[in-house]
Design a protein around this motif. Structure first.
Motif, PDB file in Angstrom:
ATOM      1  N   GLY A  61      59.090  40.158  35.772  1.00  9.46           N
ATOM      2  CA  GLY A  61      59.311  39.459  37.039  1.00  9.46           C
ATOM      3  C   GLY A  61      58.747  40.190  38.235  1.00  9.46           C
ATOM      4  N   VAL A  62      57.590  40.825  38.070  1.00 10.33           N
ATOM      5  CA  VAL A  62      56.946  41.536  39.175  1.00 10.33           C
ATOM      6  C   VAL A  62      56.096  40.542  39.958  1.00 10.33           C
ATOM      7  CG1 VAL A  62      55.324  43.365  39.802  1.00 10.33           C
ATOM      8  CG2 VAL A  62      56.933  43.709  37.921  1.00 10.33           C
ATOM      9  N   TYR A  63      56.458  40.296  41.214  1.00  5.96           N
ATOM     10  CA  TYR A  63      55.772  39.270  41.998  1.00  5.96           C
ATOM     11  C   TYR A  63      55.039  39.833  43.222  1.00  5.96           C
ATOM     12  CZ  TYR A  63      59.122  36.341  39.458  1.00  5.96           C
ATOM     13  OH  TYR A  63      59.869  35.734  38.478  1.00  5.96           O
ATOM     14  N   ASP A  64      55.011  41.135  43.392  1.00 11.31           N
ATOM     15  CA  ASP A  64      54.483  41.718  44.617  1.00 11.31           C
ATOM     16  C   ASP A  64      52.968  41.884  44.551  1.00 11.31           C
ATOM     17  OD1 ASP A  64      54.120  43.842  42.913  1.00 11.31           O
ATOM     18  OD2 ASP A  64      55.592  45.149  43.867  1.00 11.31           O
ATOM     19  N   ALA A  65      52.435  42.723  45.442  1.00  8.93           N
ATOM     20  CA  ALA A  65      50.990  42.940  45.524  1.00  8.93           C
ATOM     21  C   ALA A  65      50.409  43.449  44.210  1.00  8.93           C
ATOM     22  CB  ALA A  65      50.681  43.919  46.653  1.00  8.93           C
ATOM     23  N   GLN A  66      51.231  44.122  43.403  1.00  9.88           N
ATOM     24  CA  GLN A  66      50.753  44.629  42.121  1.00  9.88           C
ATOM     25  C   GLN A  66      50.271  43.483  41.229  1.00  9.88           C
ATOM     26  OE1 GLN A  66      50.142  47.558  41.129  1.00  9.88           O
ATOM     27  NE2 GLN A  66      50.237  47.652  38.903  1.00  9.88           N
ATOM     28  N   MET A  67      51.013  42.380  41.206  1.00  9.72           N
ATOM     29  CA  MET A  67      50.600  41.232  40.406  1.00  9.72           C
ATOM     30  C   MET A  67      49.309  40.629  40.944  1.00  9.72           C
ATOM     31  SD  MET A  67      50.953  39.145  37.878  1.00  9.72           S
ATOM     32  CE  MET A  67      52.584  38.902  37.169  1.00  9.72           C
ATOM     33  N   ARG A  68      49.196  40.533  42.263  1.00  8.59           N
ATOM     34  CA  ARG A  68      47.970  39.984  42.845  1.00  8.59           C
ATOM     35  C   ARG A  68      46.767  40.846  42.475  1.00  8.59           C
ATOM     36  NH1 ARG A  68      49.112  36.064  46.467  1.00  8.59           N
ATOM     37  NH2 ARG A  68      46.974  36.090  47.210  1.00  8.59           N
ATOM     38  N   ARG A  69      46.930  42.168  42.558  1.00 13.89           N
ATOM     39  CA  ARG A  69      45.829  43.065  42.218  1.00 13.89           C
ATOM     40  C   ARG A  69      45.501  42.987  40.730  1.00 13.89           C
ATOM     41  NH1 ARG A  69      46.422  48.499  42.913  1.00 13.89           N
ATOM     42  NH2 ARG A  69      44.201  48.730  43.349  1.00 13.89           N
ATOM     43  N   ARG A  70      46.529  42.803  39.920  1.00 21.19           N
ATOM     44  CA  ARG A  70      46.314  42.699  38.480  1.00 21.19           C
ATOM     45  C   ARG A  70      45.511  41.444  38.139  1.00 21.19           C
ATOM     46  NH1 ARG A  70      45.531  46.040  34.836  1.00 21.19           N
ATOM     47  NH2 ARG A  70      46.783  47.875  35.174  1.00 21.19           N
ATOM     48  N   ILE A  71      45.832  40.359  38.797  1.00 21.53           N
ATOM     49  CA  ILE A  71      45.103  39.108  38.550  1.00 21.53           C
ATOM     50  C   ILE A  71      43.660  39.254  39.013  1.00 21.53           C
ATOM     51  CG2 ILE A  71      44.941  36.673  39.197  1.00 21.53           C
ATOM     52  CD1 ILE A  71      48.067  36.736  39.359  1.00 21.53           C
ATOM     53  N   ARG A  72      43.456  39.838  40.182  1.00 12.19           N
ATOM     54  CA  ARG A  72      42.092  40.106  40.651  1.00 12.19           C
ATOM     55  C   ARG A  72      41.349  40.991  39.652  1.00 12.19           C
ATOM     56  NH1 ARG A  72      40.191  39.768  45.922  1.00 12.19           N
ATOM     57  NH2 ARG A  72      41.530  38.606  47.367  1.00 12.19           N
ATOM     58  N   GLY A  73      42.042  41.993  39.144  1.00 13.03           N
ATOM     59  CA  GLY A  73      41.423  42.896  38.184  1.00 13.03           C
ATOM     60  C   GLY A  73      41.048  42.193  36.900  1.00 13.03           C
ATOM     61  N   ALA A  74      41.893  41.263  36.455  1.00 17.85           N
ATOM     62  CA  ALA A  74      41.595  40.511  35.234  1.00 17.85           C
ATOM     63  C   ALA A  74      40.327  39.681  35.411  1.00 17.85           C
ATOM     64  CB  ALA A  74      42.772  39.619  34.865  1.00 17.85           C
ATOM     65  N   VAL A  75      40.189  39.060  36.578  1.00 18.59           N
ATOM     66  CA  VAL A  75      38.954  38.328  36.876  1.00 18.59           C
ATOM     67  C   VAL A  75      37.768  39.286  36.865  1.00 18.59           C
ATOM     68  CG1 VAL A  75      37.703  36.999  38.631  1.00 18.59           C
ATOM     69  CG2 VAL A  75      40.130  36.530  38.204  1.00 18.59           C
ATOM     70  N   GLY A  76      37.972  40.473  37.427  1.00 13.74           N
ATOM     71  CA  GLY A  76      36.896  41.456  37.519  1.00 13.74           C
ATOM     72  C   GLY A  76      36.389  41.951  36.178  1.00 13.74           C
ATOM     73  N   VAL A  77      37.265  41.968  35.157  1.00 14.28           N
ATOM     74  CA  VAL A  77      36.821  42.432  33.835  1.00 14.28           C
ATOM     75  C   VAL A  77      36.410  41.270  32.938  1.00 14.28           C
ATOM     76  CG1 VAL A  77      38.180  44.552  33.930  1.00 14.28           C
ATOM     77  CG2 VAL A  77      39.169  42.489  32.868  1.00 14.28           C
ATOM     78  N   GLY A  78      36.278  40.077  33.522  1.00 15.33           N
ATOM     79  CA  GLY A  78      35.680  38.980  32.779  1.00 15.33           C
ATOM     80  C   GLY A  78      36.608  37.894  32.300  1.00 15.33           C
ATOM     81  N   MET A  79      37.886  37.929  32.685  1.00 11.61           N
ATOM     82  CA  MET A  79      38.780  36.858  32.271  1.00 11.61           C
ATOM     83  C   MET A  79      38.551  35.629  33.139  1.00 11.61           C
ATOM     84  SD  MET A  79      42.427  38.378  31.038  1.00 11.61           S
ATOM     85  CE  MET A  79      42.610  36.907  30.036  1.00 11.61           C
ATOM     86  N   ALA A  80      38.443  34.472  32.501  1.00  8.24           N
ATOM     87  CA  ALA A  80      38.292  33.222  33.233  1.00  8.24           C
ATOM     88  C   ALA A  80      39.652  32.787  33.780  1.00  8.24           C
ATOM     89  CB  ALA A  80      37.736  32.140  32.316  1.00  8.24           C
ATOM     90  N   PRO A  81      39.664  32.056  34.893  1.00  2.00           N
ATOM     91  CA  PRO A  81      40.941  31.590  35.442  1.00  2.00           C
ATOM     92  C   PRO A  81      41.810  30.842  34.427  1.00  2.00           C
ATOM     93  CG  PRO A  81      39.202  31.243  37.033  1.00  2.00           C
ATOM     94  CD  PRO A  81      38.533  31.707  35.774  1.00  2.00           C
ATOM     95  N   ASN A  82      41.184  30.005  33.585  1.00  2.00           N
ATOM     96  CA  ASN A  82      41.990  29.264  32.611  1.00  2.00           C
ATOM     97  C   ASN A  82      42.618  30.196  31.573  1.00  2.00           C
ATOM     98  OD1 ASN A  82      39.178  29.445  31.465  1.00  2.00           O
ATOM     99  ND2 ASN A  82      40.204  28.531  29.700  1.00  2.00           N
ATOM    100  N   GLU A  83      41.951  31.321  31.253  1.00  2.00           N
ATOM    101  CA  GLU A  83      42.534  32.290  30.328  1.00  2.00           C
ATOM    102  C   GLU A  83      43.745  32.970  30.956  1.00  2.00           C
ATOM    103  OE1 GLU A  83      38.968  34.058  27.611  1.00  2.00           O
ATOM    104  OE2 GLU A  83      38.871  34.555  29.743  1.00  2.00           O
ATOM    105  N   ILE A  84      43.628  33.310  32.232  1.00  2.00           N
ATOM    106  CA  ILE A  84      44.744  33.951  32.932  1.00  2.00           C
ATOM    107  C   ILE A  84      45.935  33.003  33.010  1.00  2.00           C
ATOM    108  CG2 ILE A  84      45.492  34.881  35.164  1.00  2.00           C
ATOM    109  CD1 ILE A  84      42.577  35.892  35.512  1.00  2.00           C
ATOM    110  N   MET A  85      45.667  31.754  33.381  1.00  2.00           N
ATOM    111  CA  MET A  85      46.742  30.770  33.452  1.00  2.00           C
ATOM    112  C   MET A  85      47.377  30.559  32.072  1.00  2.00           C
ATOM    113  SD  MET A  85      47.357  29.796  36.486  1.00  2.00           S
ATOM    114  CE  MET A  85      46.879  29.019  38.027  1.00  2.00           C
ATOM    115  N   GLU A  86      46.562  30.610  31.032  1.00  2.00           N
ATOM    116  CA  GLU A  86      47.074  30.398  29.684  1.00  2.00           C
ATOM    117  C   GLU A  86      48.042  31.499  29.267  1.00  2.00           C
ATOM    118  OE1 GLU A  86      47.759  27.975  26.652  1.00  2.00           O
ATOM    119  OE2 GLU A  86      46.315  27.506  28.239  1.00  2.00           O
ATOM    120  N   ILE A  87      47.808  32.717  29.746  1.00  2.00           N
ATOM    121  CA  ILE A  87      48.756  33.809  29.469  1.00  2.00           C
ATOM    122  C   ILE A  87      50.141  33.440  29.996  1.00  2.00           C
ATOM    123  CG2 ILE A  87      49.364  36.202  29.997  1.00  2.00           C
ATOM    124  CD1 ILE A  87      46.333  36.748  30.204  1.00  2.00           C
TER     125      ILE A  87
END
Length: 264
Positions: A208-234
């Motif tokens: 249940g981490v909802y702070d800036a750490q989650m936002r940076r993690r999502i940005r980082g996932a995009v940066g290493v090649g994850m597509a938005p639909n893959e992130i949403m699927e998680i």
């Protein structure tokens, strides 16, 4: 739209795929006796509807599930999903590597419990396990720190800025994290960048981490090649492991990050 019975059959087939012929994977002690309707709902909604969705393969879904269960300390269900992960193609070393990466998220005691369980599973299955020794104890601490900062940038896009004096406790903690979380663990070869992003997102979502750490993690996932639909699927996958409130909140954060990045 499929019928509910078709979803049930799809769920049972998914269980068979992951069970490796072990009929115990179909039993839910307690649920079977007390809530048979719930067992059917789990087979339909979780295994027949969510696990069968496109967007992530079975290995990736197992990585997310193991990470989520570890974050919750759910060792009974974790046992099954470790076996399922092995059955769908995770190597024993990759299973152990998931625990290594979780260390700085959930703490050493929880990881030790998970590794004891994993050792028992390997012995029960007759798996001859050879640990992957990649950590170089002869490296200078400054080299480890530099490697950690490199991996930190690679996975997060930028370093954590505290805005504090270099002697502050917060900055000292960041140095330890850069050295060991990013330098010693993230540099290991047994999981790729996307798999490591899945572990982190799964752990943060379940906790249940909802702070800036989650936002940076999502940005980082995009940066290493994850597509938005893959992130949403998680997050969809985790809705019945960590709760739909956590999953839905993570999806809203992700949508905001995608908008900021100009991703439709």
């Amino acid at each position: 739209m499929t019928s509910l019975n078709e979803r049930l059959q799809a769920g049972r087939e998914m269980r068979r795929t992951m069970s490796g012929g072990d009929s115990s994977h179909f039993a839910l002690p307690g649920v079977d006796q007390l809530a048979p309707d719930l067992k059917r709902i789990i087979d339909e909604a979780l295994f027949g509807t969510i696990w069968t969705r496109p967007g992530l393969d079975l290995k990736q879904r197992c990585i997310a599930t193991i990470s989520a269960l570890m974050s919750q300390g759910e060792l009974n269900l974790l046992r099954r999903h470790i076996v399922r992960g092995l059955n769908v193609g995770l190597t024993p070393n990759q299973v152990v590597e998931i625990f290594l990466q979780c260390t700085f998220y959930i703490g050493v005691p929880a990881v030790e419990s998970g590794l004891r369980l994993t050792k028992d599973i390997f012995e029960e299955l007759g798996i001859e396990y050879e640990p992957a020794l990649e950590y170089d104890p002869n490296r200078h601490v400054d080299e480890l720190f530099a490697l950690g900062q490199e991996m930190h940038r690679r996975h997060m896009g930028s370093l954590t800025e505290t805005g504090m004096d270099s002697d502050s406790p917060e900055v000292q903690l960041e140095r330890i994290i850069d050295e060991y979380n990013w330098g010693a663990i993230y540099s290991r070869s047994l999981l790729n960048d996307k798999e490591r992003a899945i572990i982190s997102l799964a752990a943060l979502t379940t906790m249940g981490v909802y702070d800036a750490q989650m936002r940076r993690r999502i940005r980082g996932a995009v940066g290493v090649g994850m597509a938005p639909n893959e992130i949403m699927e998680i997050f969809i996958h985790l809705s019945m492991y960590g709760g739909y409130v956590n999953a839905r909140t993570a999806m809203r954060i992700a949508r905001s990050v995608f908008n900021e990045l100009g991703i439709s």
